[in-house]
Design a protein around this motif. Sequence first.
Motif, PDB file in Angstrom:
ATOM      1  N   ASP A  23      -6.072  12.218  -4.233  1.00 20.46           N
ATOM      2  CA  ASP A  23      -6.128  10.970  -5.001  1.00 20.46           C
ATOM      3  C   ASP A  23      -6.196   9.754  -4.077  1.00 20.46           C
ATOM      4  O   ASP A  23      -6.900   8.784  -4.351  1.00 20.46           O
ATOM      5  N   ILE A  24      -5.463   9.811  -2.975  1.00 19.70           N
ATOM      6  CA  ILE A  24      -5.481   8.722  -1.993  1.00 19.70           C
ATOM      7  C   ILE A  24      -6.871   8.617  -1.366  1.00 19.70           C
ATOM      8  O   ILE A  24      -7.438   7.527  -1.252  1.00 19.70           O
ATOM      9  N   ARG A  25      -7.431   9.774  -0.973  1.00 20.93           N
ATOM     10  CA  ARG A  25      -8.775   9.778  -0.383  1.00 20.93           C
ATOM     11  C   ARG A  25      -9.796   9.201  -1.350  1.00 20.93           C
ATOM     12  O   ARG A  25     -10.649   8.396  -0.968  1.00 20.93           O
ATOM     13  N   GLN A  26      -9.691   9.581  -2.620  1.00 21.08           N
ATOM     14  CA  GLN A  26     -10.641   9.092  -3.618  1.00 21.08           C
ATOM     15  C   GLN A  26     -10.472   7.592  -3.829  1.00 21.08           C
ATOM     16  O   GLN A  26     -11.454   6.846  -3.870  1.00 21.08           O
ATOM     17  N   ARG A  27      -9.245   7.122  -3.962  1.00 17.68           N
ATOM     18  CA  ARG A  27      -8.996   5.700  -4.232  1.00 17.68           C
ATOM     19  C   ARG A  27      -9.501   4.802  -3.104  1.00 17.68           C
ATOM     20  O   ARG A  27     -10.050   3.735  -3.350  1.00 17.68           O
TER      21      ARG A  27
ATOM     22  N   GLU B 151     -12.863  10.049   3.747  1.00 13.64           N
ATOM     23  CA  GLU B 151     -13.530  11.353   3.808  1.00 13.64           C
ATOM     24  C   GLU B 151     -12.517  12.432   4.196  1.00 13.64           C
ATOM     25  O   GLU B 151     -11.688  12.244   5.084  1.00 13.64           O
ATOM     26  N   ASP B 152     -12.590  13.574   3.530  1.00 16.54           N
ATOM     27  CA  ASP B 152     -11.746  14.723   3.878  1.00 16.54           C
ATOM     28  C   ASP B 152     -12.476  15.506   4.957  1.00 16.54           C
ATOM     29  O   ASP B 152     -13.411  16.254   4.686  1.00 16.54           O
ATOM     30  N   ASP B 153     -12.065  15.315   6.204  1.00 17.51           N
ATOM     31  CA  ASP B 153     -12.763  15.958   7.309  1.00 17.51           C
ATOM     32  C   ASP B 153     -11.960  17.104   7.923  1.00 17.51           C
ATOM     33  O   ASP B 153     -12.247  17.561   9.028  1.00 17.51           O
TER      34      ASP B 153
ATOM     35  N   ILE C 277       0.837  -1.197   0.000  1.00 14.86           N
ATOM     36  CA  ILE C 277       0.000   0.000   0.000  1.00 14.86           C
ATOM     37  C   ILE C 277       0.877   1.255   0.000  1.00 14.86           C
ATOM     38  O   ILE C 277       0.593   2.221  -0.718  1.00 14.86           O
ATOM     39  N   ALA C 278       1.968   1.235   0.767  1.00 14.44           N
ATOM     40  CA  ALA C 278       2.886   2.386   0.779  1.00 14.44           C
ATOM     41  C   ALA C 278       3.464   2.632  -0.605  1.00 14.44           C
ATOM     42  O   ALA C 278       3.600   3.787  -1.035  1.00 14.44           O
ATOM     43  N   LYS C 279       3.795   1.551  -1.314  1.00 15.59           N
ATOM     44  CA  LYS C 279       4.325   1.718  -2.669  1.00 15.59           C
ATOM     45  C   LYS C 279       3.272   2.299  -3.611  1.00 15.59           C
ATOM     46  O   LYS C 279       3.597   3.079  -4.498  1.00 15.59           O
ATOM     47  N   ILE C 280       2.022   1.938  -3.402  1.00 18.13           N
ATOM     48  CA  ILE C 280       0.940   2.453  -4.249  1.00 18.13           C
ATOM     49  C   ILE C 280       0.726   3.943  -4.017  1.00 18.13           C
ATOM     50  O   ILE C 280       0.599   4.721  -4.960  1.00 18.13           O
ATOM     51  N   VAL C 281       0.690   4.375  -2.760  1.00 18.03           N
ATOM     52  CA  VAL C 281       0.330   5.758  -2.447  1.00 18.03           C
ATOM     53  C   VAL C 281       1.533   6.692  -2.367  1.00 18.03           C
ATOM     54  O   VAL C 281       1.348   7.914  -2.226  1.00 18.03           O
ATOM     55  N   ARG C 282       2.703   6.159  -2.493  1.00 13.82           N
ATOM     56  CA  ARG C 282       3.935   6.920  -2.285  1.00 13.82           C
ATOM     57  C   ARG C 282       3.961   8.263  -3.016  1.00 13.82           C
ATOM     58  O   ARG C 282       4.354   9.272  -2.444  1.00 13.82           O
ATOM     59  N   PHE C 283       3.596   8.290  -4.261  1.00  9.23           N
ATOM     60  CA  PHE C 283       3.690   9.523  -5.046  1.00  9.23           C
ATOM     61  C   PHE C 283       2.316  10.108  -5.390  1.00  9.23           C
ATOM     62  O   PHE C 283       2.211  10.973  -6.251  1.00  9.23           O
TER      63      PHE C 283
END
Length: 170
Positions: free
Chosen positions: A143-147, A151-153, A132-138
Amino acid sequence: MPQDRPPDRQNKQQMIRIESGDGRQFLVYTAAAFMSDLVRNTVEDVGMVDEAIVLPNVRGDVLAKVVEYCMYHKDDARIVSSSVPDIVQDDRVVDAWDNRFMAVDDALMLEILVAADYMSIEPLVELGCTVIAKIVRFMEPEDIRQRYGIEDDFTDEQRSHIEREMAQLR
């Protein structure tokens, strides 16, 4: 009927039945089952039992993947040892089999990670976090919240504060 002592981890022929919350049963070598601290502690507390060890918080399809991982790595001393596995280094290297194993959709990947955490299978937790870290790294936070459906609180004030702190780090 329970035995007086827990099964020998080295006896690769000894099997344990594990049951998912939805009733799927898996016959697993003891060495593989004992990669889970939850299963090992259960067996050590009550001894070997004829009935399955039920894991009510894990669905059958997810448990099938967890069992697949444990069966593959049951004899891997790097994984079975109590230390952090060597396959996960600072540069986040993951071997080819583990990469193929984790090549699943995001929902299943997260469920495998949650099951591994619940079952206390540290090497699988490490693997899931690494992937997961490799996926979200960049990726950008939005984009992370959407994937992952996060929720953006943050309030506008909190967001501005974070942006100011990030600007100072650059």
